[in-house]
Design an enzyme around this catalytic site. Structure first.
Site, short mmCIF file in Angstrom:
data_model
loop_
_atom_site.label_atom_id
_atom_site.label_comp_id
_atom_site.label_asym_id
_atom_site.label_seq_id
_atom_site.Cartn_x
_atom_site.Cartn_y
_atom_site.Cartn_z
N ARG A 44 12.41 0.22 94.77
CA ARG A 44 13.34 -0.58 94.18
C ARG A 44 13.73 -2.13 94.85
O ARG A 44 14.38 -2.90 94.09
CB ARG A 44 14.77 0.17 94.25
CG ARG A 44 14.66 1.42 93.08
CD ARG A 44 16.17 2.17 93.24
NE ARG A 44 16.27 3.01 94.46
CZ ARG A 44 15.55 4.24 94.68
NH1 ARG A 44 15.03 4.79 93.81
NH2 ARG A 44 16.00 4.80 95.69
N GLU A 77 16.42 12.39 107.54
CA GLU A 77 17.21 13.72 107.86
C GLU A 77 16.53 14.70 108.04
O GLU A 77 16.71 15.63 108.90
CB GLU A 77 18.17 13.85 106.43
CG GLU A 77 19.49 14.90 106.58
CD GLU A 77 20.07 15.03 105.46
OE1 GLU A 77 19.91 14.26 104.50
OE2 GLU A 77 20.70 16.13 105.44
P1 AMP Z 1 18.84 4.53 104.34
O1 AMP Z 1 17.46 4.43 105.08
O2 AMP Z 1 19.47 5.84 104.71
O3 AMP Z 1 19.62 3.24 104.67
O4 AMP Z 1 18.50 4.78 102.80
C1 AMP Z 1 18.06 3.76 101.96
C2 AMP Z 1 17.03 3.95 101.02
O5 AMP Z 1 17.24 5.16 100.60
C3 AMP Z 1 17.30 2.85 100.00
O6 AMP Z 1 15.98 2.57 99.88
C4 AMP Z 1 17.65 3.39 98.83
O7 AMP Z 1 17.14 3.23 97.74
C5 AMP Z 1 18.09 4.93 98.95
N1 AMP Z 1 18.93 5.55 98.92
C6 AMP Z 1 19.76 6.38 100.17
N2 AMP Z 1 20.73 6.82 99.78
C7 AMP Z 1 21.07 6.16 98.38
C8 AMP Z 1 22.19 6.59 97.20
N3 AMP Z 1 23.22 7.15 97.49
N4 AMP Z 1 21.92 5.84 96.12
C9 AMP Z 1 20.64 5.44 95.96
N5 AMP Z 1 19.89 5.20 96.55
C10 AMP Z 1 19.82 5.74 98.13
#
Ligand code: AMP
Length: 178
Positions: free
Chosen positions: A61, A98
């Site tokens: 994305r 996770e």
């Molecule tokens: P993080 O590494 O936990 O910051 O997760 C970020 C990545 O996971 C991004 O590429 C987002 O597209 C996806 N992501 C994580 N949580 C969500 C959410 N609640 N809604 C949409 N995409 C998410």
């Protein structure tokens, strides 16, 4: 920036990909030409004076706005991909999730030492994937690193911005609290 326009077009999908997750679906922003223009204009105004030479998009994305922003800034575009997708020699970075571990990679010839890099992704949650991308880009020895997200999630127990530390200057277009 017209935040209300973006908020009105952002879709929330409860319990995707698993129960308890509120998934912020940016595909409904991407399919709307006014939203694309609004996001792009805001990002250009944030970065037009920073001397950005490369925009890195995080799969997948982060590719959408990252690539058109690169064109607008007159910068190159670099793909940061999940392991096994890039055909050339790559440099890799693994990070904890996770459940288990993930690895991202970038072509070894993606940067030069004079590059000023903007890393873009759609959403900041825990910051795990972006921290890995920052560390990976930093390992190339580029001049400066900026980070941008369309959405920053700020919720109980989520400390994404803090987790990213201060190696990179961070901006987000929308901050959501639920
Ligand atoms: P993080 O590494 O936990 O910051 O997760 C970020 C990545 O996971 C991004 O590429 C987002 O597209 C996806 N992501 C994580 N949580 C969500 C959410 N609640 N809604 C949409 N995409 C998410």
């Amino acid at each position: 920036m017209k935040k209300e326009l973006l908020l009105a077009h952002l879709r929330n999908i409860p319990d995707f990909p698993k129960p308890g997750i509120q998934f912020k679906d940016v595909s409904t922003l991407f399919k709307n030409p006014l939203c694309i223009r609004e996001m792009l204009d805001e990002m250009v105004s944030l970065y037009k004076d920073k001397g950005i030479t490369k925009v890195v998009g995080i799969e997948s994305r982060g590719f959408v706005m990252g690539a058109i922003l690169a064109a607008e800034l007159g910068a190159g575009f670099v793909m940061c991909r999940k392991i096994g997708k890039l055909p050339g020699n790559t440099r890799k970075m693994s990070y904890g999730k996770e459940y288990g571990e993930d690895t991202i990679e970038i072509h070894t010839d993606a940067f030069s030492p004079t590059d000023v890099v903007l890393i873009h992704d759609d959403l900041l949650a825990t910051g795990g994937s972006m921290k890995a991308a920052i560390d990976l880009v930093d390992s190339f020895g580029v001049r400066d690193i900026y980070v941008n997200f369309i959405i920053e999630l700020r919720m109980e127990g989520l400390k994404g911005r803090e987790f990213l530390g201060n190696r990179a200057d961070i901006t987000t277009l929308l901050t959501l609290f639920e």
